[in-house]
Design a protein around this motif. Structure first.
Motif, PDB file in Angstrom:
ATOM      1  N   TYR A  37      36.463  44.534  36.497  1.00  0.00           N
ATOM      2  CA  TYR A  37      35.863  44.899  37.769  1.00  0.00           C
ATOM      3  C   TYR A  37      35.542  43.600  38.513  1.00  0.00           C
ATOM      4  O   TYR A  37      35.504  42.533  37.922  1.00  0.00           O
ATOM      5  CB  TYR A  37      34.565  45.677  37.560  1.00  0.00           C
ATOM      6  CG  TYR A  37      34.733  47.100  37.096  1.00  0.00           C
ATOM      7  CD1 TYR A  37      35.106  47.401  35.788  1.00  0.00           C
ATOM      8  CD2 TYR A  37      34.496  48.167  37.970  1.00  0.00           C
ATOM      9  CE1 TYR A  37      35.248  48.703  35.371  1.00  0.00           C
ATOM     10  CE2 TYR A  37      34.630  49.483  37.554  1.00  0.00           C
ATOM     11  CZ  TYR A  37      35.003  49.744  36.250  1.00  0.00           C
ATOM     12  OH  TYR A  37      35.141  51.045  35.833  1.00  0.00           O
ATOM     13  N   GLN A  39      32.943  42.055  41.938  1.00  0.00           N
ATOM     14  CA  GLN A  39      31.924  42.325  42.953  1.00  0.00           C
ATOM     15  C   GLN A  39      31.808  41.107  43.852  1.00  0.00           C
ATOM     16  O   GLN A  39      31.443  40.011  43.396  1.00  0.00           O
ATOM     17  CB  GLN A  39      30.572  42.637  42.308  1.00  0.00           C
ATOM     18  CG  GLN A  39      29.533  43.092  43.304  1.00  0.00           C
ATOM     19  CD  GLN A  39      28.325  43.709  42.637  1.00  0.00           C
ATOM     20  OE1 GLN A  39      28.074  43.515  41.453  1.00  0.00           O
ATOM     21  NE2 GLN A  39      27.567  44.492  43.406  1.00  0.00           N
ATOM     22  N   LYS A  43      29.030  43.510  48.607  1.00  0.00           N
ATOM     23  CA  LYS A  43      29.903  44.656  48.395  1.00  0.00           C
ATOM     24  C   LYS A  43      29.614  45.313  47.051  1.00  0.00           C
ATOM     25  O   LYS A  43      29.010  44.719  46.164  1.00  0.00           O
ATOM     26  CB  LYS A  43      31.372  44.225  48.457  1.00  0.00           C
ATOM     27  CG  LYS A  43      31.815  43.732  49.823  1.00  0.00           C
ATOM     28  CD  LYS A  43      33.311  43.515  49.872  1.00  0.00           C
ATOM     29  CE  LYS A  43      33.764  43.095  51.256  1.00  0.00           C
ATOM     30  NZ  LYS A  43      35.235  42.901  51.327  1.00  0.00           N
ATOM     31  N   GLN A  44      30.087  46.544  46.916  1.00  0.00           N
ATOM     32  CA  GLN A  44      29.922  47.250  45.652  1.00  0.00           C
ATOM     33  C   GLN A  44      30.922  46.740  44.620  1.00  0.00           C
ATOM     34  O   GLN A  44      31.997  46.226  44.969  1.00  0.00           O
ATOM     35  CB  GLN A  44      30.133  48.749  45.865  1.00  0.00           C
ATOM     36  CG  GLN A  44      29.013  49.434  46.623  1.00  0.00           C
ATOM     37  CD  GLN A  44      29.155  50.942  46.621  1.00  0.00           C
ATOM     38  OE1 GLN A  44      30.265  51.469  46.589  1.00  0.00           O
ATOM     39  NE2 GLN A  44      28.040  51.646  46.651  1.00  0.00           N
ATOM     40  N   ARG A  45      30.555  46.896  43.375  1.00  0.00           N
ATOM     41  CA  ARG A  45      31.475  46.547  42.298  1.00  0.00           C
ATOM     42  C   ARG A  45      32.666  47.509  42.337  1.00  0.00           C
ATOM     43  O   ARG A  45      32.494  48.712  42.492  1.00  0.00           O
ATOM     44  CB  ARG A  45      30.771  46.617  40.948  1.00  0.00           C
ATOM     45  CG  ARG A  45      31.550  46.040  39.797  1.00  0.00           C
ATOM     46  CD  ARG A  45      30.716  45.991  38.528  1.00  0.00           C
ATOM     47  NE  ARG A  45      29.566  45.100  38.666  1.00  0.00           N
ATOM     48  CZ  ARG A  45      28.790  44.730  37.657  1.00  0.00           C
ATOM     49  NH1 ARG A  45      29.052  45.164  36.416  1.00  0.00           N
ATOM     50  NH2 ARG A  45      27.762  43.948  37.864  1.00  0.00           N
ATOM     51  N   GLU A  46      33.871  46.951  42.194  1.00  0.00           N
ATOM     52  CA  GLU A  46      35.063  47.785  42.247  1.00  0.00           C
ATOM     53  C   GLU A  46      35.952  47.532  41.036  1.00  0.00           C
ATOM     54  O   GLU A  46      36.004  46.423  40.503  1.00  0.00           O
ATOM     55  CB  GLU A  46      35.864  47.525  43.532  1.00  0.00           C
ATOM     56  CG  GLU A  46      36.449  46.122  43.644  1.00  0.00           C
ATOM     57  CD  GLU A  46      37.468  45.982  44.768  1.00  0.00           C
ATOM     58  OE1 GLU A  46      37.909  46.999  45.343  1.00  0.00           O
ATOM     59  OE2 GLU A  46      37.840  44.817  45.053  1.00  0.00           O
TER      60      GLU A  46
END
Length: 116
Positions: A37, A39, A43-46
């Motif tokens: 993942y 981040q 921003k959000q963790r993706e």
């Protein structure tokens, strides 16, 4: 005690490459789904990419064709080869393990910075 230890982050120019590694001290590594993942600030963790114990892989659209996730079950290690890096790839990259029965675990993260 489950530990995931990432390495390989750093500063690279756009177009360059980095290889991240994550050594997992987990039981049943070979049947655990592993993932990377990221981040970025604000921003959000993706999810970037994941790989099953059988080696089935998935990638988020923005990294397809540039990143490759792989694993070495004999070494309890998962890798993320990142090529053709772009400034928008700049983020903290986290290793994740989904271990059957035991749960979901995270590494401490490794910073990847891509300069333009």
């Amino acid at each position: 005690q489950v530990q995931l230890v990432e390495a390989g982050g750093g500063l690279v120019q756009a177009g360059g490459s980095l290889r991240l590694s994550c050594v997992a001290s987990v039981r049943f590594f070979s049947v655990s789904a592993m993932a990377w993942y990221r981040q970025a600030p604000g921003k959000q963790r993706e999810l970037v990419a994941d790989i099953t114990g059988d080696g089935f892989t998935r990638y988020t659209d923005s990294v397809k064709g540039r990143f490759t996730i792989s694993r070495d079950n004999a070494k309890n290690t998962v890798y993320l080869q990142m090529n053709s890096l772009k400034p928008e790839d700049t983020a903290v990259y986290y290793c994740n393990a989904k271990v059957p029965t035991f749960g979901n675990y995270w590494g401490q993260g490794t910073q990847v910075t891509v300069s333009s």
